[in-house]
Write an enzyme that holds these catalytic residues in place. Structure first.
Site, short mmCIF file in Angstrom:
data_model
loop_
_atom_site.label_atom_id
_atom_site.label_comp_id
_atom_site.label_asym_id
_atom_site.label_seq_id
_atom_site.Cartn_x
_atom_site.Cartn_y
_atom_site.Cartn_z
N HIS A 116 0.82 -1.23 0.00
CA HIS A 116 0.00 0.00 0.00
C HIS A 116 0.85 1.27 0.00
O HIS A 116 0.35 2.34 0.34
CB HIS A 116 -0.95 0.01 1.20
N LEU A 208 -5.87 -9.60 18.08
CA LEU A 208 -6.46 -9.46 19.42
C LEU A 208 -7.78 -10.20 19.52
O LEU A 208 -8.23 -10.55 20.61
CB LEU A 208 -6.74 -7.98 19.70
N1 APR Z 1 -2.03 -6.95 18.30
C1 APR Z 1 -2.65 -7.70 17.34
N2 APR Z 1 -3.68 -7.24 16.61
C2 APR Z 1 -4.12 -6.00 16.85
C3 APR Z 1 -3.54 -5.16 17.84
C4 APR Z 1 -2.44 -5.69 18.57
N3 APR Z 1 -1.81 -4.99 19.52
N4 APR Z 1 -4.21 -3.97 17.85
C5 APR Z 1 -5.16 -4.07 16.92
N5 APR Z 1 -5.12 -5.29 16.31
C6 APR Z 1 -5.95 -5.79 15.21
C7 APR Z 1 -7.41 -5.40 15.30
O1 APR Z 1 -8.14 -6.34 16.08
C8 APR Z 1 -7.82 -5.39 13.83
O2 APR Z 1 -8.27 -6.67 13.42
O3 APR Z 1 -5.46 -5.19 14.03
C9 APR Z 1 -6.51 -5.07 13.09
C10 APR Z 1 -6.46 -3.68 12.48
O4 APR Z 1 -7.40 -3.59 11.46
P1 APR Z 1 -7.53 -2.32 10.53
O5 APR Z 1 -7.55 -1.09 11.35
O6 APR Z 1 -8.67 -2.56 9.61
O7 APR Z 1 -6.14 -2.29 9.72
P2 APR Z 1 -5.73 -3.12 8.43
O8 APR Z 1 -6.36 -4.45 8.40
O9 APR Z 1 -4.25 -3.05 8.34
O10 APR Z 1 -6.34 -2.23 7.28
C11 APR Z 1 -6.14 -2.61 5.94
O11 APR Z 1 -7.21 -0.65 5.17
O12 APR Z 1 -7.69 1.61 5.31
C12 APR Z 1 -6.91 0.67 4.71
O13 APR Z 1 -4.96 1.04 3.51
C13 APR Z 1 -5.43 0.87 4.84
O14 APR Z 1 -3.68 -0.78 4.87
C14 APR Z 1 -4.93 -0.42 5.42
C15 APR Z 1 -6.03 -1.39 5.06
#
Ligand code: APR
Length: 242
Positions: A116, A208
């Site tokens: 990304h 989590l």
């Molecule tokens: N340890 C493990 N998992 C965690 C922790 C932690 N300390 N904190 C949060 N999480 C998990 C949450 O439970 C959730 O499932 O990380 C995940 C974060 O999800 P999103 O916020 O949706 O992030 P992501 O999946 O990386 O998003 C994908 O969406 O907006 C776009 O381009 C952006 O790259 C991003 C893509």
């Protein structure tokens, strides 16, 4: 790790998302205090948004970029454990991250693809040059390569754009025999579909909590990445040592 995994794996693919950097102080997107709670995707993370209001978009990414300069934001034990795994692993290893922060690089990961884009990079829509850029980007600044003003944008893959490195990632997933997805909610494709493409692999999810795609994984490490990733890496190296 379950005993069924006492085989030697050869090809590892790891996918990371915002959750791996949460404990380093970088907000995720969709958790309770996530970035998309405060900002509308269509205002700051689409090509249209940049055409409509480039100043707002640059401001949004300048703020994100400033976090990378904050000395309190450092790679955590999960980033470090993945770098250690790569260092000790003789088979194929690919780390694919959806994150645009630089924490995997700072932890020492080498075979790393930012699907990304990168927060500390910008590119010019006029001449297509990509530049490392760690400071704020001033909208009035000319492109360092072609000199055009107003054409430099963050090197971030926005909604509606094609992620980077698809060919390399799909080829690695096709061969993968061990696939781990860490800290991603499984909401955004194509990354959310990687688990299906790694059809030969033993699949582990670290999060989590359960996600949209948890059912596609055969093993789950539930808990903070800074604890669960080092635990997983240690167990993996133990089982797979020659
Ligand atoms: N340890 C493990 N998992 C965690 C922790 C932690 N300390 N904190 C949060 N999480 C998990 C949450 O439970 C959730 O499932 O990380 C995940 C974060 O999800 P999103 O916020 O949706 O992030 P992501 O999946 O990386 O998003 C994908 O969406 O907006 C776009 O381009 C952006 O790259 C991003 C893509």
């Amino acid at each position: 790790m379950t005993t069924e995994n006492t085989v030697l794996y050869k090809n590892i693919v790891i996918l990371t998302g915002a959750g791996i950097s949460a404990e380093s102080g970088i907000r995720t997107f969709r958790d309770q205090d996530g970035l998309w709670e405060e900002h509308r995707i269509e205002d700051v993370a689409t090509p249209d948004a940049f055409r409509r209001d480039p100043a707002l978009v640059q401001r949004f990414y300048n703020l994100r970029r400033a976090q990378l300069r904050d000395p309190s934001v450092q790679p955590n034990a999960a980033h470090m454990a993945l770098a250690e795994l790569e260092k000790h692993w003789e088979g194929q290893f690919l780390l694919v991250t959806q994150n645009v922060d630089n924490l995997h690089r700072r932890a020492g990961s080498k075979n790393l693809l930012h699907m990304h884009g990168k927060l500390d990079q910008v590119f010019c829509l006029n001449c297509d040059e990509h530049f490392t850029w760690v400071d704020d980007w001033d909208l009035e600044a000319p492109c360092p390569s072609c000199g055009k003003v107003g054409s430099v944008r963050p090197d971030i893959v926005w909604f509606g754009e094609m992620p980077y490195f698809s060919d390399e990632i799909y080829a690695a997933l096709e061969k993968a025999d061990f696939f781990v997805s860490i800290g991603t909610s499984g909401n955004v494709y194509p990354a959310a579909g990687f688990v299906q493409l790694a059809w030969k692999a033993h699949k582990i999810e670290v999060n989590l909590k359960d996600t949209e795609i948890s059912r596609a994984f055969s093993e789950h490490f539930i808990g903070p990445a800074s604890v669960e990733v080092p635990r997983l890496v240690q167990a993996f190296l133990e089982v797979n040592k020659e």
